[in-house]
Write a protein that holds these residues in place. Structure first.
Motif, PDB file in Angstrom:
ATOM      1  N   ASP A  87       1.018  -1.320  -0.072  1.00  0.00           N
ATOM      2  CA  ASP A  87      -0.199   0.018   0.047  1.00  0.00           C
ATOM      3  C   ASP A  87       0.931   1.220  -0.006  1.00  0.00           C
ATOM      4  O   ASP A  87       1.515   1.554   1.100  1.00  0.00           O
ATOM      5  N   PRO A  88       1.106   1.764  -1.083  1.00  0.00           N
ATOM      6  CA  PRO A  88       1.905   3.194  -1.250  1.00  0.00           C
ATOM      7  C   PRO A  88       0.965   4.339  -1.168  1.00  0.00           C
ATOM      8  O   PRO A  88       1.414   5.474  -1.536  1.00  0.00           O
ATOM      9  N   PHE A  89      -0.242   4.040  -1.112  1.00  0.00           N
ATOM     10  CA  PHE A  89      -1.293   5.272  -1.041  1.00  0.00           C
ATOM     11  C   PHE A  89      -2.044   5.729   0.237  1.00  0.00           C
ATOM     12  O   PHE A  89      -2.118   6.786   0.496  1.00  0.00           O
ATOM     13  N   ASN A  90      -2.383   4.830   0.978  1.00  0.00           N
ATOM     14  CA  ASN A  90      -3.220   5.160   2.142  1.00  0.00           C
ATOM     15  C   ASN A  90      -2.141   5.235   3.318  1.00  0.00           C
ATOM     16  O   ASN A  90      -2.093   4.493   4.146  1.00  0.00           O
ATOM     17  N   HIS A  91      -1.126   6.305   3.408  1.00  0.00           N
ATOM     18  CA  HIS A  91      -0.243   6.530   4.165  1.00  0.00           C
ATOM     19  C   HIS A  91      -0.492   6.145   5.857  1.00  0.00           C
ATOM     20  O   HIS A  91       0.034   5.392   6.379  1.00  0.00           O
ATOM     21  N   GLU A  92      -1.437   6.964   6.242  1.00  0.00           N
ATOM     22  CA  GLU A  92      -1.563   6.864   7.653  1.00  0.00           C
ATOM     23  C   GLU A  92      -2.039   5.525   8.301  1.00  0.00           C
ATOM     24  O   GLU A  92      -1.638   4.985   9.211  1.00  0.00           O
TER      25      GLU A  92
END
Length: 583
Positions: A87-92
Motif C-alpha cells: 500500500d503506497p497510497f493510504n499512508h496513515e
C-alpha cells in the motif's frame, strides 16, 4: 684424561653413532622418505600419468541408495512471521501497522524474552520509497530500523504488487520467451523506479528491490517475482537477476494458497502432486521445498493441511491448527500478520484500487473498515502473537525463525560439500531410478539434490574435483525443452570425455544440447552419460562406448509445472528438490 678413560669415552660416542644410525633408518622407512632420487612423478614435481582402467565390454550397474523413512518423534516446528506491505497510497492507515505491531513485538520481547520473536516485513519498491520520502515527517523508517537493531524486525522485497499489474515488462513477453528476454524483463522489474500510479520506468535504477535496499539496508527474502501476471515463478532468469543484487539470496516463497490459485481446482491438484513428490521422508514436509535455486516456504502445508497464515483472526484458529501437529515431521509455517485487510474491507486491495483509479488512488471511505473493526483486528493480532510467544517459550519444539534461521535449517556444511562417495551414490541413484524419464530428484543416501546440482557435481567429479562451495544450488538447468524425447544411442567415451573437458555452461546455465562427436545430445542424455561414466570409474573399469537408453527429455515435474501455470519451465523442473531438515 687417562688412556682408559679416553677409550671408554670413544666407545660411548661410537655406540651413540650406531644408535642414531639405526633410529634414523627406522624413521626414514616409517616416513616413506628416500634418500635416493624418486621415481614418483609427484615427488619430482612432474605431471602424473593418467591411470588406464581396464576396459570391459559390458557392465551391470550396482544397486544405489534407497529411501528409508521413519517418522520422527517430537519433531520441531518453526513459525515465520511476515507481512506484505502492499500500500503506497493510504499512508496513515498503512504506516499505523508498523507502529502498532512494532509496539506489540517490543512488549512481547520484554514479557517473553526467550521467545526470540522476529518479524519479516516485505516492502514493495514503491511503498519503500514512499515511506522513506515521508520519514522526515513521520520517523517511521527510523522506528523500523530501531526495531531491526533490537533484533525484532528484518526486511524483504515482495515484487508482485509493484506498479502496476497491467504495465510491467513481463506482460510483453511472448508465450515462449528466450532466457535473455526474460532476464531483461525481470531485471528491469526489480531495479527500475516506476511511476507509482501508472507503472512504467521513470528511471533505470533505484526502484523495486533497490528501493528496499536503499531504505533499510538489507533484503533478507525476495518473493512475488514472476514471469507473468499471476504466475509467481522466477525461473532461472529471475533467480539470476536477483542474485546480481543479492549474491547470497537463498529464500523465497513457494506456491500461494490465496487469490485466483485458491479457487482453481487444477492448480490445487497439481500443487498436491508436486508436494507429494517433494516430501519423500519425514525429514521433509510440504511447507517447504527448493525451487529456482532457493528454499521456498509455501503459504500452507497442503499435505498436512496446516495453515496459520492469518493471525488477524486471533489465537483460537492458530491454536486449533497447531494442535493437529503430531510431531512426526518438522515444518516451517508462514504466519501472516498486519496485512492490508486490517483496515481495508475484504477483497478490496489498496493497490488494485489505486492502479485502477490513478486520479484518486486512496481507498474510498466505503472500502475502509469501521474503526471498531480495525481495532478488533489489532486486538486479535495481539492475542495471536502473545499466544505464540507463550507457546514457544514453554514448548522447546516450537520456535520463531527469521530468514537466516530458515536457511540454516535446510543447509549445512555436509550439504554444501559433496564427497566422492556421496557423488557415487547420487550417480547410482540416477541410473537406478531412470525409467523412461529422468528422476525428479537426486538422493545420496541422506540428502536430496536437484538434477542441476547432480549435473554440475558430476561434471566436476569426472575431472577429479570436489569443490567445497559454488556448485550446489548455483548452477541452473536448461532453459526449455527443445526435444521431447530421444532414441537409444551409443556414444564414444573418448568423444564424450572431450566434451567434459570443456565448459558446459552459459552464464552458469546448463545448455539445452551438446555436440558429442558427430551427434547432438540433450542435456538429459549428457546427465545419464556422466552418471554412467562416473560409476564406471568408481568401479575401476572403463568402456569404449556408452549406451544411453531411449528416454523422455523432461522429468515428471515438468508436466506438473505446466499444470501450475509455468509453461515450458524445464529449468525450474531441473531445480526442484525436497528441503530436508538438517538438524
Amino acid at each position: 684424561m687417562s688412556q682408559k678413560q679416553e677409550q671408554i669415552y670413544l666407545g660411548i660416542i661410537g655406540l651413540l653413532i650406531l644408535i642414531i644410525s639405526i633410529l634414523g633408518g627406522w624413521y626414514l622407512t616409517r616416513s616413506n622418505i628416500s634418500l635416493l632420487p624418486s621415481s614418483d612423478p609427484v615427488a619430482q614435481n612432474l605431471p602424473r600419468e593418467e591411470t588406464t582402467l581396464p576396459s570391459v565390454e559390458s557392465f551391470s550397474v550396482p544397486e544405489g541408495p534407497s529411501i528409508r523413512d521413519t517418522p520422527l518423534v517430537n519433531a520441531p516446528n518453526y513459525i515465520y512471521l511476515f507481512t506484505h506491505t502492499e500500500d503506497p497510497f493510504n499512508h496513515e492507515l498503512s504506516e499505523d501497522r508498523w507502529w502498532r505491531v512494532g509496539s506489540m513485538l517490543e512488549s512481547i520481547a520484554s514479557t517473553f524474552p526467550s521467545s526470540n520473536i522476529s518479524w519479516t516485513i516485505e516492502f514493495m519498491g514503491s511503498d519503500a520509497k514512499t515511506i522513506s520520502d515521508r520519514n522526515p515527517e513521520t520517523g517511521t523508517v527510523d522506528y523500523l530500523l530501531s526495531l531491526k537493531e533490537q533484533g525484532l524486525v528484518e526486511f524483504g522485497y515482495h515484487a508482485h504488487h509493484d506498479p502496476t499489474y497491467m504495465n510491467r515488462p513481463q506482460n510483453s513477453l511472448s508465450t515462449s520467451p528466450s532466457y535473455e528476454e526474460t532476464y531483461e524483463a525481470l531485471w528491469s522489474w526489480i531495479t527500475c523506479e516506476k511511476d507509482p500510479l501508472y507503472g512504467g520506468c521513470v528511471a533505470e535504477r533505484g526502484g523495486g528491490l533497490e528501493a528496499v535496499l536503499s531504505a533499510f539496508g538489507e533484503v533478507e527474502i525476495v518473493t512475488g517475482l514472476g514471469i507473468g501476471t499471476g504466475v509467481q515463478y522466477e525461473r532461472s532468469a529471475g533467480s539470476q537477476a536477483v542474485r546480481e543484487l543479492l549474491p547470497n539470496r537463498w529464500l523465497g516463497f513457494g506456491i500461494p494458497d490465496h487469490g485466483a490459485v485458491a479457487s482453481n481446482k487444477e492448480i490445487t491438484t497439481a500443487k498436491l502432486s508436486l508436494m507429494e513428490l517433494l516430501t519423500p521422508t519425514h525429514e521433509t514436509s510440504s511447507s517447504t521445498f527448493w525451487m529456482d535455486n532457493a528454499i521456498r516456504i509455501n503459504d500452507d502445508a497442503p499435505l498436512e493441511n496446516l495453515n496459520i497464515n492469518k493471525l488477524t483472526e486471533g489465537a483460537r484458529l492458530v491454536e486449533a491448527s497447531l494442535s493437529s501437529l503430531d510431531g512426526t515431521r518438522p515444518h516451517v509455517l508462514n504466519a501472516g500478520i498486519a496485512d492490508k485487510f486490517l483496515y481495508s474491507v475484504d477483497k478490496t486491495s489498496p493497490t488494485v484500487w489505486g492502479y485502477a483509479h490513478p486520479e484518486s488512488p486512496e481507498l474510498p471511505s466505503i472500502s475502509i473498515k469501521p474503526t471498531k473493526d480495525i481495532e478488533k483486528g489489532y486486538k486479535l493480532t495481539q492475542e495471536a502473537l502473545e499466544y505464540l510467544a507463550q507457546l514457544v517459550s514453554n514448548d522447546s519444539t516450537k520456535s520463531f525463525v527469521d530468514s537466516q534461521d530458515v536457511v540454516d535449517l535446510f543447509t549445512s556444511e555436509d550439504y554444501w560439500n559433496v564427497t566422492e562417495e556421496e557423488l557415487k551414490q547420487m550417480a547410482l541413484w540416477i541410473l537406478n531410478e531412470w525409467g523412461n524419464t529422468p528422476p525428479n530428484l537426486v538422493y545420496d543416501g541422506e540428502d536430496f539434490y536437484s538434477l542441476s546440482d547432480a549435473f554440475a557435481l558430476l561434471h566436476e567429479g569426472l575431472q577429479g574435483s570436489y569443490p567445497a562451495e559454488g556448485i550446489v544450488s548455483m548452477v541452473y538447468g536448461p532453459w526449455s525443452l527443445k526435444k521431447n524425447s530421444s532414441s537409444e544411442i551409443e556414444i564414444s567415451t573418448e568423444d564424450f570425455s572431450t566434451l567434459l573437458r570443456g565448459n558446459l555452461y552459459t552464464d552458469n546455465q546448463i545448455q539445452e544440447t551438446y555436440k558429442v562427436g558427430n551427434q547432438t545430445l540433450t542435456s538429459t542424455q549428457v546427465l545419464y552419460a556422466m552418471s554412467y561414466l562416473f560409476v564406471l570409474g568408481q568401479e575401476g573399469v572403463s568402456m569404449d562406448r556408452i549406451t544411453i537408453p531411449q528416454t523422455q527429455s523432461a522429468p515428471l515435474t515438468y508436466g506438473i509445472l505446466e499444470d501450475l501455470g509455468c509453461t515450458d519451465c524445464l529449468d525450474t523442473a531441473w531445480s526442484l528438490k525436497p528441503a530436508r531438515f538438517q538438524d
